[in-house]
Design a protein around this motif. Structure first.
Motif, short mmCIF file in Angstrom:
data_model
loop_
_atom_site.label_atom_id
_atom_site.label_comp_id
_atom_site.label_asym_id
_atom_site.label_seq_id
_atom_site.Cartn_x
_atom_site.Cartn_y
_atom_site.Cartn_z
N LEU A 1 0.83 -1.21 0.00
CA LEU A 1 0.00 0.00 0.00
C LEU A 1 0.87 1.26 0.00
O LEU A 1 0.67 2.17 -0.81
N LEU A 2 1.86 1.28 0.90
CA LEU A 2 2.72 2.47 1.01
C LEU A 2 3.53 2.67 -0.27
O LEU A 2 3.74 3.80 -0.71
N GLU A 3 3.96 1.55 -0.87
CA GLU A 3 4.72 1.65 -2.12
C GLU A 3 3.87 2.29 -3.21
O GLU A 3 4.33 3.17 -3.95
N GLU A 4 2.60 1.89 -3.29
CA GLU A 4 1.70 2.47 -4.30
C GLU A 4 1.44 3.94 -4.02
O GLU A 4 1.42 4.76 -4.93
N VAL A 5 1.26 4.29 -2.74
CA VAL A 5 1.02 5.70 -2.37
C VAL A 5 2.22 6.54 -2.78
O VAL A 5 2.08 7.59 -3.43
N VAL A 6 3.41 6.07 -2.42
CA VAL A 6 4.64 6.83 -2.72
C VAL A 6 4.83 6.97 -4.23
O VAL A 6 5.15 8.05 -4.73
N ALA A 7 4.59 5.88 -4.96
CA ALA A 7 4.76 5.94 -6.42
C ALA A 7 3.75 6.90 -7.03
O ALA A 7 4.08 7.68 -7.92
N GLU A 8 2.50 6.87 -6.53
CA GLU A 8 1.48 7.77 -7.07
C GLU A 8 1.79 9.22 -6.75
O GLU A 8 1.37 10.13 -7.45
N LEU A 9 2.53 9.45 -5.67
CA LEU A 9 2.92 10.82 -5.32
C LEU A 9 4.10 11.29 -6.17
O LEU A 9 4.56 12.42 -6.01
N GLY A 10 4.61 10.40 -7.02
CA GLY A 10 5.66 10.81 -7.95
C GLY A 10 7.07 10.58 -7.43
O GLY A 10 8.01 11.13 -7.97
N LEU A 11 7.21 9.75 -6.39
CA LEU A 11 8.54 9.49 -5.85
C LEU A 11 8.97 8.07 -6.22
O LEU A 11 8.12 7.23 -6.55
N VAL A 12 10.26 7.82 -6.14
CA VAL A 12 10.75 6.45 -6.35
C VAL A 12 10.70 5.75 -4.99
O VAL A 12 11.36 6.19 -4.05
N PRO A 13 9.89 4.69 -4.86
CA PRO A 13 9.72 4.07 -3.54
C PRO A 13 11.02 3.50 -2.98
O PRO A 13 11.81 2.90 -3.71
N GLU A 14 11.22 3.72 -1.68
CA GLU A 14 12.38 3.12 -1.00
C GLU A 14 12.07 1.66 -0.72
O GLU A 14 10.98 1.17 -0.99
N ARG A 15 13.04 0.98 -0.12
CA ARG A 15 12.90 -0.45 0.08
C ARG A 15 12.10 -0.79 1.36
O ARG A 15 11.18 -1.59 1.33
N ARG A 16 12.47 -0.13 2.47
CA ARG A 16 11.89 -0.54 3.75
C ARG A 16 10.56 0.14 4.02
O ARG A 16 10.33 1.27 3.58
N THR A 17 9.70 -0.52 4.79
CA THR A 17 8.38 0.02 5.07
C THR A 17 8.48 1.36 5.80
O THR A 17 7.74 2.29 5.49
N SER A 18 9.40 1.45 6.77
CA SER A 18 9.52 2.70 7.52
C SER A 18 9.95 3.84 6.60
O SER A 18 9.43 4.96 6.70
N ASP A 19 10.86 3.55 5.67
CA ASP A 19 11.29 4.58 4.72
C ASP A 19 10.13 5.02 3.83
O ASP A 19 9.96 6.20 3.54
N LEU A 20 9.34 4.03 3.41
CA LEU A 20 8.19 4.34 2.56
C LEU A 20 7.21 5.25 3.28
O LEU A 20 6.70 6.23 2.74
N PHE A 21 6.95 4.92 4.56
CA PHE A 21 6.01 5.72 5.34
C PHE A 21 6.53 7.15 5.47
O PHE A 21 5.78 8.12 5.27
N HIS A 22 7.82 7.30 5.78
CA HIS A 22 8.37 8.64 5.93
C HIS A 22 8.40 9.40 4.61
O HIS A 22 8.21 10.61 4.59
N GLN A 23 8.62 8.67 3.52
CA GLN A 23 8.56 9.32 2.20
C GLN A 23 7.16 9.91 1.97
O GLN A 23 7.03 11.06 1.55
N ALA A 24 6.13 9.10 2.24
CA ALA A 24 4.75 9.54 2.01
C ALA A 24 4.42 10.72 2.91
O ALA A 24 3.85 11.73 2.46
N VAL A 25 4.79 10.62 4.18
CA VAL A 25 4.47 11.70 5.13
C VAL A 25 5.21 12.98 4.73
O VAL A 25 4.62 14.07 4.70
N GLY A 26 6.48 12.84 4.36
CA GLY A 26 7.27 14.01 3.97
C GLY A 26 6.68 14.71 2.76
O GLY A 26 6.69 15.93 2.67
N GLU A 27 6.17 13.92 1.82
CA GLU A 27 5.64 14.52 0.59
C GLU A 27 4.27 15.17 0.83
O GLU A 27 3.95 16.19 0.24
#
Lengths: 177, 231
Positions: free
Chosen positions: B71-97
């Motif tokens: 889910l987080l990978e899809e959210v991050v990708a839809e926000l236009g970012l390249v998804p990171e590997r770990r779940t925590s990184d993905l969550f922080h990517q989404a929150v930061g964006e």
């Protein structure tokens, strides 16, 4: 280093391999070969960037080899794919920050989100874009084999996404005459 | 046929709800639930809203087999970012964006995962930490399923139910997109027909009205014309 920096370095490395005397030529490159040219970059983000370039059609996967860990390292065997560079990486637009969403982005996003055969009228309705803009982009996507015609809905031709390369719309070079 | 999105009663209520959610001041929760039967145009309405009113929002279709990381990978990708590997990184990517932006997150088919507590709570975490509007779209039972999570349900400030299409909706769609006049008796006939259950069906009726008008050379389509065409 952020992802944008990694993409830039990887693109520069691939361009070094594929551009000779200012002209692009198809060339092969393996992950280890690319990493040896970029010793400051971590392996995993570079691999993800290369996978993305492959999804976008800039690279074509040739072989997928597995390499045992080096002496002193532990863990499972590591991927060492080899790609064929099929497009001139200098023309990718990664360095341009997208300030606004274009009609093409909307059309691509709508085709991806609905995942069913759609007519040109439906795309016009849902994106708010002009008929000519939608038609031109649809035909371009058909030419690059991302979209295919799938019968008819009512009297109109229906189109469907057949190759999804991700949320970012694919690079579709304009035909030059 | 005019190539524009017709505003039915459902669309108007969706717009009112989403505007209230987006405009609500900090401190008021911005979760919105849209639910209704299949074919009433929930997904298409939200896509149209995203394309025309909030193009930088992210639309994520939930899948039955989805995990938190997926889910987080899809959210991050839809926000236009390249998804990171770990779940925590993905969550922080989404929150930061999302933090500080007015980009909405639209989750379609949310009832698919309404029995997966971690997924539902992750969506709640995203909303809590970013203050971004979150639109949940689902089937009629989505409301009942989501009520099982009081912490999430408390944050849903707007609930929009997509109802069946009535004669008023038929009239509105015909007036907005049909290029020939459609008489009241024809509107009533369309509303009563069992082919008028979805918005896509209404667009096809509008197309049929125009064909009938061309065939019979009339400027106003009446019920008798439609009956003759159907016969």
């Amino acid at each position: 280093m952020n992802t944008r920096g990694i993409i830039g370095s990887v693109k520069a490395m691939l361009a070094d391999i594929s551009v000779v005397d200012g002209h692009f030529h198809e060339a092969s490159a393996s992950l280890n070969q690319i990493l040896s040219g970029l010793p400051e970059l971590p392996r995993r983000p570079v691999l993800r960037v290369l996978d993305r370039l492959c999804r976008d059609g800039d690279l074509k996967l040739q072989t997928e080899a597995l390499v045992s860990p080096a002496p002193g390292e532990s863990g499972p065997k590591r991927r060492n794919p080899t790609w064929l560079i099929v497009r001139d990486l200098r023309q990718r637009r990664d360095n341009q920050v997208k300030a606004r969403v274009t009609c093409r982005d909307k059309i691509w996003g709508t085709l991806r989100s609905l995942r069913r055969a759609m007519t040109l009228s439906e795309l016009c309705r849902l994106t708010g874009c002009g008929e000519n803009v939608v038609r031109e982009y649809l035909l371009m996507l058909v030419r690059h084999e991302y979209v295919a015609a799938k019968g008819k809905i009512g009297r109109e031709k229906a189109w469907m996404l057949v190759n999804d390369c991700g949320p970012r719309r694919p690079e579709t070079p304009e035909a030059t005459s | 046929m005019k190539k524009r999105f017709a505003e039915t009663d459902n669309v108007r209520r969706f717009l009112a709800g989403v505007n209230r959610a987006v405009m609500s001041p900090p401190g008021i929760d911005k979760f919105m639930l849209v639910y209704g039967e299949v074919g009433l145009g929930k997904t298409e309405t939200s896509l149209w809203w995203k394309n025309c009113h909030s193009p930088r929002s992210a639309f994520v279709r939930i899948k039955k087999a989805m995990s938190v990381r997926w889910l987080l990978e899809e959210v991050v990708a839809e926000l236009g970012l390249v998804p990171e590997r770990r779940t925590s990184d993905l969550f922080h990517q989404a929150v930061g964006e999302l933090m500080g932006s007015d980009r909405a997150l639209i989750f379609d088919e949310v009832d698919y995962v309404a029995d997966k507590r971690t997924l539902v709570e992750t969506i709640r975490d995203l909303g809590d930490m970013t203050g971004t509007p979150i639109i949940l779209i689902g089937m009629p039972w989505a409301e009942i399923k989501l009520k099982k999570f009081p912490a999430l349900w408390r944050r849903v400030s707007q609930v929009v139910q997509f109802g069946g299409l009535g004669p008023a909706d038929v009239r509105a769609v015909m007036d907005q997109i049909c290029e020939v006049k459609v008489a009241d008796d024809a509107v009533a006939a369309i509303a009563e027909s069992n082919k008028c259950v979805s918005t896509a069906g209404l667009y096809r009726w509008a197309q049929a009205c125009e064909s009938v008008a061309r065939k019979h050379g009339v400027s106003e389509v009446r019920a008798e014309h439609l009956a003759r065409a159907a016969a």
